[in-house]
Design an enzyme around this catalytic site. Structure first.
Site, short mmCIF file in Angstrom:
data_model
loop_
_atom_site.label_atom_id
_atom_site.label_comp_id
_atom_site.label_asym_id
_atom_site.label_seq_id
_atom_site.Cartn_x
_atom_site.Cartn_y
_atom_site.Cartn_z
N SER A 1 51.26 33.79 52.35
CA SER A 1 52.14 32.54 52.95
C SER A 1 53.19 32.14 51.76
O SER A 1 53.19 32.46 50.67
CB SER A 1 51.20 31.26 53.13
OG SER A 1 51.91 30.07 53.34
N TYR B 1 43.68 25.33 50.80
CA TYR B 1 44.26 26.68 51.35
C TYR B 1 45.38 27.20 50.54
O TYR B 1 45.33 28.41 50.39
CB TYR B 1 45.07 25.93 52.69
CG TYR B 1 45.80 27.03 53.50
CD1 TYR B 1 45.43 27.79 54.23
CD2 TYR B 1 47.30 26.83 53.19
CE1 TYR B 1 46.37 28.63 55.18
CE2 TYR B 1 48.09 27.64 53.89
CZ TYR B 1 47.69 28.60 54.89
OH TYR B 1 48.45 29.45 55.67
N LYS C 1 45.96 31.51 49.69
CA LYS C 1 46.96 32.30 49.97
C LYS C 1 47.50 33.03 48.68
O LYS C 1 47.92 34.21 48.77
CB LYS C 1 48.21 31.58 50.71
CG LYS C 1 47.75 30.96 52.12
CD LYS C 1 47.31 32.35 53.07
CE LYS C 1 46.64 31.99 54.09
NZ LYS C 1 46.36 33.13 55.11
N1 LIG Z 1 51.58 29.48 61.07
C1 LIG Z 1 52.10 29.35 60.14
O1 LIG Z 1 52.86 28.53 59.75
C2 LIG Z 1 51.63 30.18 58.85
C3 LIG Z 1 50.36 31.02 58.99
N2 LIG Z 1 50.04 31.86 57.88
C4 LIG Z 1 48.83 32.58 57.99
O2 LIG Z 1 48.97 33.26 59.12
C5 LIG Z 1 47.56 33.85 59.68
C6 LIG Z 1 47.44 33.52 61.26
O3 LIG Z 1 47.79 32.22 61.46
P1 LIG Z 1 48.52 31.67 62.88
O4 LIG Z 1 48.70 32.69 63.58
O5 LIG Z 1 49.56 30.87 62.18
O6 LIG Z 1 47.30 30.74 63.24
P2 LIG Z 1 46.27 30.65 64.25
O7 LIG Z 1 45.55 29.46 64.41
O8 LIG Z 1 46.96 30.78 65.82
O9 LIG Z 1 45.56 32.16 64.23
C7 LIG Z 1 44.37 32.37 63.56
C8 LIG Z 1 43.74 33.47 63.82
O10 LIG Z 1 42.40 33.52 63.09
C9 LIG Z 1 41.32 33.57 63.60
N3 LIG Z 1 40.34 33.19 62.74
C10 LIG Z 1 40.06 32.07 62.19
N4 LIG Z 1 38.98 32.00 61.66
C11 LIG Z 1 38.36 33.10 61.91
C12 LIG Z 1 37.11 33.93 61.46
N5 LIG Z 1 36.23 33.07 60.80
N6 LIG Z 1 37.07 35.10 61.97
C13 LIG Z 1 37.84 36.03 62.73
N7 LIG Z 1 38.86 35.01 63.06
C14 LIG Z 1 39.34 33.87 62.48
C15 LIG Z 1 41.63 32.61 64.93
O11 LIG Z 1 40.62 32.81 65.66
C16 LIG Z 1 42.97 32.94 65.51
O12 LIG Z 1 43.20 33.88 66.16
C17 LIG Z 1 46.61 32.89 58.86
O13 LIG Z 1 46.13 33.73 57.79
C18 LIG Z 1 47.64 31.84 58.32
O14 LIG Z 1 47.12 31.10 57.21
C19 LIG Z 1 50.65 32.11 56.84
C20 LIG Z 1 51.84 31.14 56.58
C21 LIG Z 1 52.22 30.23 57.60
C1 LIG Z 2 49.69 25.72 58.64
C2 LIG Z 2 50.97 25.43 58.04
O1 LIG Z 2 51.80 24.96 58.63
C3 LIG Z 2 51.59 26.71 57.56
O2 LIG Z 2 50.68 27.54 56.90
C4 LIG Z 2 51.21 27.91 55.60
O3 LIG Z 2 50.86 28.70 55.14
C5 LIG Z 2 52.33 27.20 55.34
O4 LIG Z 2 52.11 26.23 54.56
C6 LIG Z 2 52.87 26.60 56.74
O5 LIG Z 2 53.55 25.35 56.71
#
Ligand SMILES: NC(=O)C1=CN([C@@H]2O[C@H](COP(=O)(O)OP(=O)(O)OC[C@H]3O[C@@H](n4cnc5c(N)ncnc54)[C@H](O)[C@@H]3O)[C@@H](O)[C@H]2O)C=CC1
Ligand SMILES: C[C@H](O)[C@@H]1OC(=O)[C@H](O)[C@@H]1O
Length: 253
Positions: free
Chosen positions: A143, A156, A160
């Site tokens: 991230s 968090y 990352k």
């Molecule tokens: N959305 C954002 O702004 C950003 C997201 N990220 C990272 O991207 C990755 C994906 O997040 P998003 O798609 O945004 O969120 P999201 O909440 O849509 O997806 C996260 C996924 O991880 C799964 N998950 C959570 N806990 C779990 C567990 N214990 N075992 C298996 N699966 C699990 C959830 O079921 C979901 O499918 C995360 O690692 C997040 O930290 C990084 C930077 C920014």
């Molecule tokens: C969950 C936040 O919106 C997202 O996750 C990150 O890793 C960055 O801080 C984004 O803003």
């Protein structure tokens, strides 16, 4: 096609970025195994999308916080699809909370899912790649938060930064096996992880205003960077990180 004949494993792939990346890799020619925690319908519909593209897809349930899940996921994926060429560590949580009264359980769960889980997943995938003997690509969904802080993300952001550090160290440990290890640094991408946080109109407008490209990200914005790092186009790229944030990080004033 950039990922023709490759097998890609993605954790947390029933929704959000993981789902987009899983389907995007299939679009670029890969067969895909998805790990998911609870959302059976989401995982099954992602597999259906992958199969519509003429690729093989398999969904395997498991909580990444349990170290045994990593071994099971890789073993079941190999049973179904034969091998592992690319591993995308994507699963993650970000339960926004203030620092001074952070519940111990929230802190520990965030560490276990985002960092400890990643460690064992990456180890299991790497062992399979080493056994196959012809290299591979490991990608961590780190991230922008590896580089900058967040008032409600004190539990968090270290996960990352830790993920990125893990990629740097395993890039060294696995280089001799021709396994490349890199991090992606998404900015703010519209998914379930921040739905509640961005429901605050003031915060959303502030976040949007920081982005030179003028919009928040979509999960599909991570597909191209992932496919690049997964593919042979990135054959000499390891230990690296790539911001995918519309320019937010560099925008001081
Ligand atoms: N959305 C954002 O702004 C950003 C997201 N990220 C990272 O991207 C990755 C994906 O997040 P998003 O798609 O945004 O969120 P999201 O909440 O849509 O997806 C996260 C996924 O991880 C799964 N998950 C959570 N806990 C779990 C567990 N214990 N075992 C298996 N699966 C699990 C959830 O079921 C979901 O499918 C995360 O690692 C997040 O930290 C990084 C930077 C920014
Ligand atoms: C969950 C936040 O919106 C997202 O996750 C990150 O890793 C960055 O801080 C984004 O803003």
């Amino acid at each position: 096609m950039l990922l023709d004949g490759k097998t890609v494993l993605v954790t947390g792939a029933s929704a959000g970025i993981g789902r987009a990346v899983a389907i995007g890799c299939a679009w670029h020619g890969a067969n895909v195994a998805l790990n998911f925690a609870r959302d059976v319908a989401g995982a099954e519909s992602a597999v259906a999308e992958i199969e519509k593209l003429g690729r093989k897809g398999v969904a395997i349930q498991g909580d990444v916080a349990d170290p045994q899940t990593a071994k099971d996921f890789v073993a079941k994926a190999v049973d179904a699809l034969g091998r592992v060429d690319v591993f995308v560590n994507n699963a993650g949580i970000c339960p926004f909370h203030a620092f001074l009264d952070m519940p111990v359980e929230t802190f520990e769960r965030t560490m276990q899912v985002n960092l400890h889980g990643a460690y064992f997943m990456v180890q299991a995938a790497a062992n399979q790649m080493v056994e196959q003997g012809d290299g591979g690509s490991i990608i961590a969904m780190s991230s922008i938060s590896a580089l900058v802080g967040g008032e409600y993300q004190t539990h968090y952001t270290p996960t990352k930064a830790g993920l990125h550090s893990l990629m740097q160290s395993v890039a060294i440990a696995l280089g001799k096996h021709k396994i490349r290890c890199n991090s992606l640094f998404p900015g703010t991408i519209l998914t379930d992880i921040n739905k509640e946080d961005l429901a605050d109109t003031k915060k959303r407008e502030y976040m949007e205003g920081r982005i030179p490209l003028g919009r928040l990200g979509q999960p599909e914005d991570l597909v191209g960077p992932t496919v690049f790092l997964a593919s042979d186009l990135a054959q000499y790229v390891t230990g690296a990180s790539l911001l995918v944030d519309g320019g937010a990080y560099v925008n001081l004033q």
